[in-house]
Motif scaffolding. Structure first.
Motif, PDB file in Angstrom:
ATOM      1  N   ARG A  54       0.881  -1.197  -0.207  1.00 18.25           N
ATOM      2  CA  ARG A  54       0.025   0.000   0.066  1.00 18.25           C
ATOM      3  C   ARG A  54       0.719   1.155  -0.070  1.00 18.25           C
ATOM      4  NH1 ARG A  54      -3.955   1.280   4.928  1.00 18.25           N
ATOM      5  NH2 ARG A  54      -1.995   1.605   5.899  1.00 18.25           N
ATOM      6  N   THR A  55       1.831   1.392   1.012  1.00 11.19           N
ATOM      7  CA  THR A  55       2.519   2.561   1.086  1.00 11.19           C
ATOM      8  C   THR A  55       4.253   2.457   1.052  1.00 11.19           C
ATOM      9  OG1 THR A  55       2.485   2.239   3.560  1.00 11.19           O
ATOM     10  CG2 THR A  55       0.826   3.734   2.415  1.00 11.19           C
ATOM     11  N   GLY A  56       4.702   1.132   0.816  1.00 14.48           N
ATOM     12  CA  GLY A  56       6.149   0.697   0.901  1.00 14.48           C
ATOM     13  C   GLY A  56       6.623   0.108   2.191  1.00 14.48           C
ATOM     14  N   GLY A  98       0.109   5.252  -1.832  1.00 13.21           N
ATOM     15  CA  GLY A  98       0.828   6.512  -1.329  1.00 13.21           C
ATOM     16  C   GLY A  98       0.588   6.855   0.075  1.00 13.21           C
ATOM     17  N   GLU A  99       1.200   7.971   0.649  1.00 13.16           N
ATOM     18  CA  GLU A  99       1.055   8.548   1.887  1.00 13.16           C
ATOM     19  C   GLU A  99      -0.397   9.245   1.939  1.00 13.16           C
ATOM     20  OE1 GLU A  99       3.777  11.838   2.596  1.00 13.16           O
ATOM     21  OE2 GLU A  99       4.520  11.345   0.763  1.00 13.16           O
ATOM     22  N   ALA A 100      -0.873   9.319   3.147  1.00 17.02           N
ATOM     23  CA  ALA A 100      -2.004   9.911   3.407  1.00 17.02           C
ATOM     24  C   ALA A 100      -1.855  11.403   3.643  1.00 17.02           C
ATOM     25  CB  ALA A 100      -2.835   9.158   4.775  1.00 17.02           C
ATOM     26  N   ASN A 101      -2.770  12.123   3.401  1.00 15.01           N
ATOM     27  CA  ASN A 101      -2.752  13.533   3.549  1.00 15.01           C
ATOM     28  C   ASN A 101      -3.376  13.968   4.923  1.00 15.01           C
ATOM     29  OD1 ASN A 101      -5.491  13.477   3.586  1.00 15.01           O
ATOM     30  ND2 ASN A 101      -5.865  14.555   1.519  1.00 15.01           N
ATOM     31  N   GLU A 102      -3.609  15.141   5.226  1.00 14.25           N
ATOM     32  CA  GLU A 102      -3.731  15.463   6.885  1.00 14.25           C
ATOM     33  C   GLU A 102      -5.470  15.118   7.034  1.00 14.25           C
ATOM     34  OE1 GLU A 102      -4.887  19.099   4.122  1.00 14.25           O
ATOM     35  OE2 GLU A 102      -3.268  17.625   4.121  1.00 14.25           O
ATOM     36  N   PHE A 103      -6.167  14.437   6.146  1.00 10.79           N
ATOM     37  CA  PHE A 103      -7.386  13.797   6.366  1.00 10.79           C
ATOM     38  C   PHE A 103      -7.433  12.330   6.405  1.00 10.79           C
ATOM     39  CE2 PHE A 103      -8.277  18.189   4.225  1.00 10.79           C
ATOM     40  CZ  PHE A 103      -8.524  18.825   5.332  1.00 10.79           C
ATOM     41  N   LYS A 104      -6.150  11.784   6.261  1.00  7.28           N
ATOM     42  CA  LYS A 104      -5.882  10.443   6.182  1.00  7.28           C
ATOM     43  C   LYS A 104      -6.538   9.853   4.863  1.00  7.28           C
ATOM     44  CE  LYS A 104      -5.669   9.942  10.924  1.00  7.28           C
ATOM     45  NZ  LYS A 104      -6.134   9.155  12.322  1.00  7.28           N
ATOM     46  N   GLN A 105      -6.441  10.710   3.740  1.00  6.24           N
ATOM     47  CA  GLN A 105      -6.751  10.290   2.535  1.00  6.24           C
ATOM     48  C   GLN A 105      -5.707   9.635   1.670  1.00  6.24           C
ATOM     49  OE1 GLN A 105      -8.861  13.732   1.685  1.00  6.24           O
ATOM     50  NE2 GLN A 105     -10.744  13.096   1.457  1.00  6.24           N
ATOM     51  N   THR A 115      -4.117   8.052  -2.135  1.00  2.98           N
ATOM     52  CA  THR A 115      -3.669   8.432  -3.485  1.00  2.98           C
ATOM     53  C   THR A 115      -4.168  10.016  -4.038  1.00  2.98           C
ATOM     54  OG1 THR A 115      -6.323   8.276  -4.213  1.00  2.98           O
ATOM     55  CG2 THR A 115      -5.052   6.367  -3.848  1.00  2.98           C
ATOM     56  N   LEU A 116      -3.756  10.862  -3.275  1.00  5.15           N
ATOM     57  CA  LEU A 116      -3.723  12.008  -3.311  1.00  5.15           C
ATOM     58  C   LEU A 116      -2.475  12.898  -3.391  1.00  5.15           C
ATOM     59  CD1 LEU A 116      -6.952  13.394  -1.541  1.00  5.15           C
ATOM     60  CD2 LEU A 116      -6.802  12.841  -4.049  1.00  5.15           C
ATOM     61  N   ILE A 117      -1.353  12.206  -3.201  1.00  2.00           N
ATOM     62  CA  ILE A 117      -0.103  12.737  -2.687  1.00  2.00           C
ATOM     63  C   ILE A 117       0.847  11.937  -3.711  1.00  2.00           C
ATOM     64  CG2 ILE A 117       1.900  13.232  -1.384  1.00  2.00           C
ATOM     65  CD1 ILE A 117      -0.046  13.355   1.055  1.00  2.00           C
ATOM     66  N   ASN A 118       1.047  10.654  -3.686  1.00  6.02           N
ATOM     67  CA  ASN A 118       1.896  10.112  -4.593  1.00  6.02           C
ATOM     68  C   ASN A 118       1.463   8.660  -4.588  1.00  6.02           C
ATOM     69  OD1 ASN A 118       2.337   9.061  -1.936  1.00  6.02           O
ATOM     70  ND2 ASN A 118       4.486   9.949  -1.908  1.00  6.02           N
ATOM     71  N   LYS A 147      -1.339   4.836  -7.872  1.00 11.76           N
ATOM     72  CA  LYS A 147      -2.636   5.149  -8.575  1.00 11.76           C
ATOM     73  C   LYS A 147      -2.528   6.552  -9.004  1.00 11.76           C
ATOM     74  CE  LYS A 147      -6.583   3.620  -6.878  1.00 11.76           C
ATOM     75  NZ  LYS A 147      -7.644   3.224  -5.902  1.00 11.76           N
ATOM     76  N   HIS A 148      -1.844   7.323  -7.841  1.00 12.64           N
ATOM     77  CA  HIS A 148      -1.747   8.834  -8.123  1.00 12.64           C
ATOM     78  C   HIS A 148      -1.150   9.100  -9.488  1.00 12.64           C
ATOM     79  CE1 HIS A 148      -1.664  13.158  -7.124  1.00 12.64           C
ATOM     80  NE2 HIS A 148      -0.005  13.050  -7.163  1.00 12.64           N
ATOM     81  N   ALA A 149      -0.074   8.221  -9.711  1.00 14.88           N
ATOM     82  CA  ALA A 149       0.984   8.543 -10.980  1.00 14.88           C
ATOM     83  C   ALA A 149       0.015   8.113 -12.342  1.00 14.88           C
ATOM     84  CB  ALA A 149       2.002   7.729 -11.092  1.00 14.88           C
ATOM     85  N   GLY A 150      -1.134   7.675 -12.108  1.00  8.45           N
ATOM     86  CA  GLY A 150      -2.104   7.359 -13.247  1.00  8.45           C
ATOM     87  C   GLY A 150      -1.498   6.078 -14.074  1.00  8.45           C
ATOM     88  N   LEU A 151      -0.860   5.246 -13.328  1.00  8.96           N
ATOM     89  CA  LEU A 151      -0.276   3.989 -13.906  1.00  8.96           C
ATOM     90  C   LEU A 151      -1.621   2.967 -13.709  1.00  8.96           C
ATOM     91  CD1 LEU A 151       2.916   4.072 -12.195  1.00  8.96           C
ATOM     92  CD2 LEU A 151       2.584   4.678 -14.428  1.00  8.96           C
TER      93      LEU A 151
END
Length: 149
Positions: free
Chosen positions: A97-99, A126-133, A135-138, A141-145
């Motif tokens: 999920r995150t490495g 990828g890592e979670a943002n401040e709202f624990k979401q 796929t929004l930072i890296n 999936k975020h890379a569009g692969l």
């Protein structure tokens, strides 16, 4: 960057900079380039079956659970399954999920004699943002692969 040797060299450099005992660390984009070129590179997704079903999967990846849901119970057969499914001479890249779990899988693979074991940085979500979401930072999936449900 699309040259196999250049990508692996970058991954090896990252590994040395991070004092990794396995071959190195690759970005999702580098990982995709390697497996898309058909160079005999094997991507092993170590996420749980539940994660694959709920979040999505990479079509070209093999799946060997590191731990199963619920409870994230360690897979006692991980080493045997890896050795059955992936040749030790292959370049193998582990993804989770995150490495984190993929780092542990790459460590184990190196201990089992896989000389070209890599961790995929950022993971699938990828890592979670401040709202624990996620796929929004890296991440993959975020890379569009390519991925699917």
């Amino acid at each position: 960057m699309s040259n196999l040797d250049d990508i692996l060299s970058n991954g090896n450099t990252r590994g040395k900079q991070s004092s990794l005992s396995y071959a190195g660390a690759l970005t999702p984009q580098e990982t995709y380039t390697l497996i898309d070129q058909g160079n005999g590179v094997v991507l092993v997704d170590v996420r749980s079956r539940a994660e694959l079903e709920l979040v999505g999967r990479v079509p070209l990846a093999k799946h060997i659970e590191w731990a199963s849901y619920p409870g994230m119970v360690p897979n006692p057969d991980f080493a045997a399954q890896l050795q059955t499914q992936v040749d030790k001479n292959s370049t193998v890249i582990f993804m989770c999920r995150t490495g984190g779990r993929s780092h542990n899988a790459a460590l184990l693979a190196q201990q089992l004699g896989y000389g070209n074991a890599y961790n995929m940085l950022e993971g699938f979500e990828g890592e979670a943002n401040e709202f624990k979401q996620r796929t929004l930072i890296n991440g993959w999936k975020h890379a569009g692969l390519p991925w699917n449900n």
